[in-house]
Write a protein that holds these residues in place. Structure first.
Motif, short mmCIF file in Angstrom:
data_model
loop_
_atom_site.label_atom_id
_atom_site.label_comp_id
_atom_site.label_asym_id
_atom_site.label_seq_id
_atom_site.Cartn_x
_atom_site.Cartn_y
_atom_site.Cartn_z
N GLY A 88 -10.09 3.59 5.09
CA GLY A 88 -8.67 3.23 5.13
C GLY A 88 -8.09 3.15 6.53
O GLY A 88 -6.87 3.04 6.67
N GLU A 89 -8.93 3.16 7.58
CA GLU A 89 -8.41 3.01 8.94
C GLU A 89 -7.54 1.77 9.01
O GLU A 89 -7.91 0.71 8.50
N GLN A 90 -6.34 1.93 9.62
CA GLN A 90 -5.37 0.84 9.60
C GLN A 90 -4.43 0.90 10.78
O GLN A 90 -4.12 1.97 11.29
N ALA A 91 -3.99 -0.26 11.20
CA ALA A 91 -2.90 -0.37 12.17
C ALA A 91 -1.61 -0.29 11.36
O ALA A 91 -1.50 -0.89 10.28
N THR A 92 -0.63 0.45 11.86
CA THR A 92 0.62 0.61 11.13
C THR A 92 1.79 0.75 12.09
O THR A 92 1.62 1.12 13.24
N MET A 93 2.98 0.44 11.60
CA MET A 93 4.23 0.65 12.33
C MET A 93 5.35 0.74 11.31
O MET A 93 5.28 0.15 10.24
N PHE A 94 6.35 1.53 11.65
CA PHE A 94 7.54 1.70 10.82
C PHE A 94 8.78 1.44 11.65
O PHE A 94 8.85 1.85 12.82
N PHE A 95 9.76 0.80 11.04
CA PHE A 95 11.08 0.66 11.63
C PHE A 95 12.06 0.43 10.50
O PHE A 95 11.66 0.24 9.36
N ARG A 96 13.35 0.49 10.81
CA ARG A 96 14.39 0.34 9.79
C ARG A 96 15.20 -0.93 10.02
O ARG A 96 15.37 -1.36 11.15
N ASP A 97 15.68 -1.49 8.91
CA ASP A 97 16.59 -2.63 9.02
C ASP A 97 17.98 -2.10 9.40
O ASP A 97 18.17 -0.88 9.48
N PRO A 98 18.94 -2.97 9.67
CA PRO A 98 20.26 -2.49 10.10
C PRO A 98 20.99 -1.61 9.08
O PRO A 98 21.89 -0.87 9.45
N SER A 99 20.58 -1.66 7.80
CA SER A 99 21.19 -0.81 6.77
C SER A 99 20.45 0.50 6.59
O SER A 99 20.83 1.32 5.76
N GLY A 100 19.37 0.72 7.34
CA GLY A 100 18.63 1.97 7.25
C GLY A 100 17.45 1.94 6.31
O GLY A 100 16.79 2.97 6.12
N ASN A 101 17.15 0.80 5.69
CA ASN A 101 15.98 0.69 4.82
C ASN A 101 14.71 0.72 5.66
O ASN A 101 14.60 -0.02 6.65
N ALA A 102 13.76 1.57 5.30
CA ALA A 102 12.52 1.73 6.06
C ALA A 102 11.50 0.68 5.64
O ALA A 102 11.32 0.40 4.47
N LEU A 103 10.82 0.11 6.66
CA LEU A 103 9.77 -0.89 6.44
C LEU A 103 8.51 -0.43 7.14
O LEU A 103 8.56 0.12 8.24
N GLU A 104 7.37 -0.67 6.49
CA GLU A 104 6.06 -0.43 7.09
C GLU A 104 5.28 -1.74 7.05
O GLU A 104 5.21 -2.41 6.03
N PHE A 105 4.67 -2.05 8.18
CA PHE A 105 3.75 -3.18 8.25
C PHE A 105 2.42 -2.63 8.69
O PHE A 105 2.35 -1.82 9.61
N LYS A 106 1.36 -3.07 8.01
CA LYS A 106 0.02 -2.58 8.34
C LYS A 106 -0.97 -3.71 8.35
O LYS A 106 -0.71 -4.79 7.84
N ALA A 107 -2.12 -3.43 8.95
CA ALA A 107 -3.23 -4.39 9.00
C ALA A 107 -4.52 -3.61 9.06
O ALA A 107 -4.56 -2.48 9.56
N PHE A 108 -5.56 -4.22 8.54
CA PHE A 108 -6.89 -3.61 8.52
C PHE A 108 -7.85 -4.51 9.27
O PHE A 108 -7.83 -5.72 9.09
N ALA A 109 -8.71 -3.90 10.08
CA ALA A 109 -9.78 -4.68 10.71
C ALA A 109 -10.73 -5.19 9.63
O ALA A 109 -11.30 -6.26 9.74
N ASP A 110 -10.84 -4.42 8.54
CA ASP A 110 -11.69 -4.75 7.39
C ASP A 110 -10.84 -4.62 6.14
O ASP A 110 -10.54 -3.51 5.70
N ASP A 111 -10.42 -5.74 5.55
CA ASP A 111 -9.53 -5.72 4.39
C ASP A 111 -10.10 -4.96 3.20
O ASP A 111 -9.37 -4.54 2.32
#
Length: 136
Positions: A107-130
């Motif tokens: 499950g090794e993965q690249a990830t990042m979290f940030f919030r939209d202007p209303s405070g909703n949390a978003l995560e975007f991830k990617a895998f070297a091997d899907d």
């Protein structure tokens, strides 16, 4: 795979339109004075104007406090890097900065979290091997 649909609250439609449309690059679909559809990397999200947006609960994952609830999408590694650069250039604060977690584990993965202007949390991830997406 069929696209998912997610509707969620925002407290400012103009800010949501800028964030999802301009910062994240999601094309706008139908809209009204109370909601906006976006093409969220091939999926349909709908921002609904509401006073009940955002949440600050979290859960520890691999040394970080991951916001709960959150949503996002799994991108290719190139898309993930480009989005990280785009978000940083827009001056959006990362809740969890872009990094690789579960290094050397299933499950090794690249990830990042940030919030939209209303405070909703978003995560975007990617895998070297899907194939690691559902690895145990």
């Amino acid at each position: 795979m069929r696209p998912f649909h997610l509707a969620f609250p925002v407290n400012d439609l103009a800010a949501a339109r800028h964030f999802y449309g301009e910062v994240l690059g999601c094309p706008e679909g139908r809209s009204s004075d109370r909601w906006i559809d976006f093409d969220f990397f091939g999926h349909q999200i709908v921002t609904h104007l509401s006073d009940a947006a955002g949440d600050r609960a979290s859960n520890p994952v691999d040394g970080h406090n991951v916001p709960v609830p959150h949503f996002g999408v799994v991108l290719t590694m190139d898309q993930w890097r480009a989005l990280a650069d785009r978000v940083e250039a827009a001056g959006i604060a990362f809740g969890i900065a872009p990094h690789t977690r579960f290094v050397g584990q299933p499950g090794e993965q690249a990830t990042m979290f940030f919030r939209d202007p209303s405070g909703n949390a978003l995560e975007f991830k990617a895998f070297a091997d899907d194939s690691m997406l559902f690895a145990t």
